[in-house]
Enzyme design. Sequence first.
Site, short mmCIF file in Angstrom:
data_model
loop_
_atom_site.label_atom_id
_atom_site.label_comp_id
_atom_site.label_asym_id
_atom_site.label_seq_id
_atom_site.Cartn_x
_atom_site.Cartn_y
_atom_site.Cartn_z
CG ASP A 158 34.08 39.02 48.85
OD1 ASP A 158 34.15 40.20 49.07
OD2 ASP A 158 33.83 38.33 47.56
CG ASP A 214 43.09 34.14 36.94
OD1 ASP A 214 42.16 33.86 36.12
OD2 ASP A 214 43.38 33.48 37.87
#
Length: 570
Positions: A27, A326
């Site tokens: 990223d 998550d």
Amino acid sequence: MMVVSTVLSVMAYDYPPEKLAVYLSDDGGSELTFYALTQAAIFSKHWLPYCRNYKIEPRSPVAYFKSASRPSNTKHDQDYTNIKKLFEEMEDRIENVMNNGRVPDELRLEHEGFTEWDSFTSPKDHAAVVQILLDQNEDAEGHSLPKLVYLAREKRPDHFHNFKAGAMNALIRISSKISNGPIILNVDCDMYSNNSDTVRDALCFFMDEEKGHEIAFVQYPQCFENVTKNEVYGGSMRVLREVDFHGLDGNGGPLYVGTGCFHRRDILLGKSFDGESRIDWKMENDHKETQENTTEELKNLASCTYEIDTEWGKEMGLKYGCPVEDVITGLSIHCRGWKSVFYNPKREAFLGVSATTLDQTLVQHKRWSEGDLLILLSKYSPAWYGLGKVTSGWFLPFAYIIVSITAFDYLEFLRCGGTTKGWWNDRRIWVYKRTSSYLFALIDTILGSDLSFVISSKVMDNDVQARYEKEMMEFGVSSPLTTTVATISMLNLVCFVGVVMKSMLMDKVTRGGYYETMAVHVVLCGVLVALNMPLYWALFVRKDKGKIPDSVTVKAVFHALFISTVFFFL
């Protein structure tokens, strides 16, 4: 090298390599990471045959060479020497480039992918980079290699990127065009594969003839190789791993915890349970296109604008808007009717790096608790989604609850393999998290502050490493979290000393009545003072760099004395 070893460990699974595709999401879009991955691709041609021929464990090169002894077999010993030499040469090349801070021009000529960085601006402002490093390649013995793909999704300052969830969703889209496997494994860069049979084990659950069609994901526990004997920061998640998650199997299955998890692709894309949903393992993948036709398509899938006016982050992929993407994604999957499985094999499937300083621990738990609070207020909240309410008005006395829960917690910790000192350290971190991380998370959530995804550093210098191995707590940064912990601890000490001094000035009869009414308060305060002994030592005695900074000490003492004085006069 941590990233490289994690990539190599999952490439080397004991599973047909032509059915594996490994994707690295960078990223930050670093050409240094891309260079390291090109070297990993070259080394894999020798590493995978070595793993296959000698059935070694673990298959992370860093972990293997750290733990393995020299083989007694002459042929194996020669191969061991050769592969270790190749690994060290790769390590030297990567470290030299890292120390240089950029990839030299002569090395950039080794792979055409480096031209992507000719127009690179910054880690937060760059175009998408998609490079397939291995595709239908063979290793040194003529066997197939897994696909290996590098991805740096597009980043622009005027487009919010949704942190890890956004990166995961870009990976889901990219992989659908390159490999389109029905099962997706998500692993953090610091959680290398420690068991080469993990893929086969997970597939046993998905392929179960009776229950496999109900299972959305298989979650493995987070295990850490650097936790000290007595768990100075309480970071082992021991009881969660050995007790709590097993218990959740009776309630639809465990949470998704962000790493070490095998997902069904179609369910991540929003599919609801209908009782007949089964994976077609013989399906023909539609990714057999020429790379020339898909390069721009792939970059478009990783662009900032692709998700605009779509269901990505809402009904498709990982959920946006929550620091624990998550957990809320896993809950939403359960709410659509699916179940999950927790599998904790004797040999840990994945091993990672736990926090090694108090500040890392507190920052990490602040982010987790912010996310948990948001989930509590969401439509997926366990407080009201599918649960009844307590109707009984009878409750056990508070004293009984405190004693019984504490005793049970202690015995549970020991049963899971912990030590008495480890449990005591876990209690200390429990107090610190609830008086700092959770407090700040609550305030940020109430005020609607901009919730940022703070990544905990897993890299430490030699001094920090030495103190960590000696189980000396690391306080050496000044932050609101550590200042709050230090202030409350000092307040406990001031109050305890004040109680003791006050009782010494009383006559015997008055002292007896005082302790009769204040016994619980005195005992509780004394326990807190005992818990905080490492912190007091860091405040006033220690001289190393891991001690509490002087600025924090001054603030903590001043605030504690000020609060005590105000309440004394009140």
